[in-house]
Design a protein around this motif. Structure first.
Motif, mmCIF file in Angstrom:
data_model
loop_
_atom_site.group_PDB
_atom_site.id
_atom_site.type_symbol
_atom_site.label_atom_id
_atom_site.label_comp_id
_atom_site.label_asym_id
_atom_site.label_seq_id
_atom_site.Cartn_x
_atom_site.Cartn_y
_atom_site.Cartn_z
ATOM 1 N N GLU A 70 0.803 -1.291 -0.128
ATOM 2 C CA GLU A 70 -0.095 0.193 -0.164
ATOM 3 C C GLU A 70 1.014 1.202 -0.661
ATOM 4 O OE1 GLU A 70 -3.451 0.173 2.525
ATOM 5 O OE2 GLU A 70 -2.833 -1.447 3.215
ATOM 6 N N VAL A 71 1.032 2.601 -0.735
ATOM 7 C CA VAL A 71 0.955 3.640 -0.644
ATOM 8 C C VAL A 71 -0.231 4.866 -0.074
ATOM 9 C CG1 VAL A 71 2.836 3.048 -2.206
ATOM 10 C CG2 VAL A 71 1.141 4.043 -3.140
ATOM 11 N N ALA A 72 0.304 5.730 0.134
ATOM 12 C CA ALA A 72 0.105 6.870 -0.507
ATOM 13 C C ALA A 72 1.112 7.748 -1.220
ATOM 14 C CB ALA A 72 -1.057 7.453 1.296
ATOM 15 N N PHE A 73 1.450 8.088 -2.223
ATOM 16 C CA PHE A 73 2.667 8.557 -2.711
ATOM 17 C C PHE A 73 1.958 10.772 -2.339
ATOM 18 C CE2 PHE A 73 2.978 5.390 -6.132
ATOM 19 C CZ PHE A 73 4.813 5.094 -5.254
ATOM 20 N N ALA A 74 3.024 10.840 -2.111
ATOM 21 C CA ALA A 74 2.343 12.752 -1.597
ATOM 22 C C ALA A 74 3.004 13.239 -2.541
ATOM 23 C CB ALA A 74 3.473 12.674 -0.660
ATOM 24 N N LEU A 75 1.577 14.190 -3.306
ATOM 25 C CA LEU A 75 2.352 15.059 -4.243
ATOM 26 C C LEU A 75 2.695 16.172 -3.527
ATOM 27 C CD1 LEU A 75 -2.161 16.292 -5.612
ATOM 28 C CD2 LEU A 75 -0.456 13.775 -6.566
#
Length: 332
Positions: free
Chosen positions: A298-303
């Motif tokens: 799982e990832v939550a890539f940061a803008l």
């Protein structure tokens, strides 16, 4: 890659704050249309970024139907745990059980400058330890918050937080940058958010190895062991469909931020990950060499901060259509 998410700070112009908030909502809607599994908001207090993610996510819950909505993270030092438990449960119900609250603990940033406004009567007595998180966990998970329940005149009272949203307690995330916070999150049956910032304590000055150690410590302490959920939040900037002007801006942004990755920064000895920039295939190759990334699905890539709305549209589109598939992810 099983679950693909993104994180945004939600910047706005002080002279026109509504436009920035509306842009954030449109970005979340786009994320759902592109098939992202989750969208996450940061907190920014006394700055020109979203100060009330719970309110924005309540609005987002009514403009989306599938994408999960999270905070990464809510600094609990600014919050009353009982009141926050009420807000989160309310938004979780409005969203149909899609809320993923992430939190951290510790004194508010620049506490000496804000304590008289935030806690004018209790600043010296406030507890910013893990106990503050434990109180929140108890309230969200349905334990007693009052010694009284029943009827009083024409009103009914509950001894636990209302509304209660069953399942929310399993979707609480702790955002930690130290070995101790990783262990603590595991011991308390939370999920774990690890980001592009970790604390250097000893050993090699290798960001990925430090982050790997945190993931391993979290899972070793968690009742679910290797099945415990971890989400990694790095800054990634795919450029597949970017214009030459956008690529130049993105590269300048990365170059300005790269020097801080060489050594631990500040009194807290924080280490920063390098921003990843390139085509989706190039970024996928870089992630494949990251030992911490190898441990998660799982990832939550940061803008990146301070970009324009159109830049975020391009980055999200390329993340979903180029980078995600290169990582083995399939849109929902």
């Amino acid at each position: 890659m099983r679950r693909l998410g993104f994180l945004t700070i939600g910047l706005f112009d002080e002279a026109d704050p509504r436009a920035g908030h509306e842009s954030t909502l449109r970005i979340i809607e786009l994320g759902e249309q592109l098939g992202f599994d989750s969208a996450w908001l940061r907190h920014r207090h006394l700055q020109f970024g979203i100060s009330s993610p719970v309110a924005v996510l309540a609005a987002a819950s009514q403009r989306t139907s599938r994408i999960e909505l999270g905070t990464a993270v809510t600094p609990l030092g600014w919050e009353n745990p009982l009141r926050l438990a009420e807000d989160w449960a309310t938004v979780d119900l409005l969203s149909g059980g899609r809320l993923n609250p992430g939190l951290s603990v510790g004194p508010p940033m620049f506490f000496d400058t804000v304590k008289d406004a935030l806690y004018p009567d209790t600043a010296d007595a406030e507890d910013f330890s893990y106990e503050r998180v434990e109180r929140l966990l108890r309230f969200v998970r349905g334990e007693k918050a009052s010694d009284f329940s029943g009827a009083r005149a024409f009103e009914e009272f509950s001894d636990r937080v209302q509304p209660h949203s069953a399942g929310l307690g399993e979707r609480l995330w702790y955002g930690g940058g130290s070995l101790r916070s990783a262990q603590w999150a595991g011991e308390h049956d939370m999920n774990f958010l690890t980001s592009s910032v970790v604390k250097f304590e000893d050993g090699p000055r290798d960001f990925a190895q430090i982050q790997l150690g945190h993931i391993q410590a979290f899972r070793a302490a968690h009742p679910l062991g290797e099945k415990a959920r971890v989400s990694q939040g790095l800054v990634v900037i795919p450029t597949d469909s970017a214009s030459p002007e956008q690529v130049a801006k993105y590269q300048a942004y990365v170059e300005r931020r790269t020097p801080r990755t060489a050594e631990p920064q500040g009194p807290a000895r924080m280490m920063f990950a390098r921003d990843l920039i390139g085509t989706g295939e190039q970024i996928a190759e870089q992630l494949a060499a990251d030992p911490a990334y190898a441990q998660i699905d799982e990832v939550a890539f940061a803008l990146p901060f301070s970009f324009e709305h159109d830049d975020y549209v391009q980055i999200l589109t390329d993340t979903a259509q180029k980078l995600g598939p290169a990582l083995g992810w399939k849109a929902s």
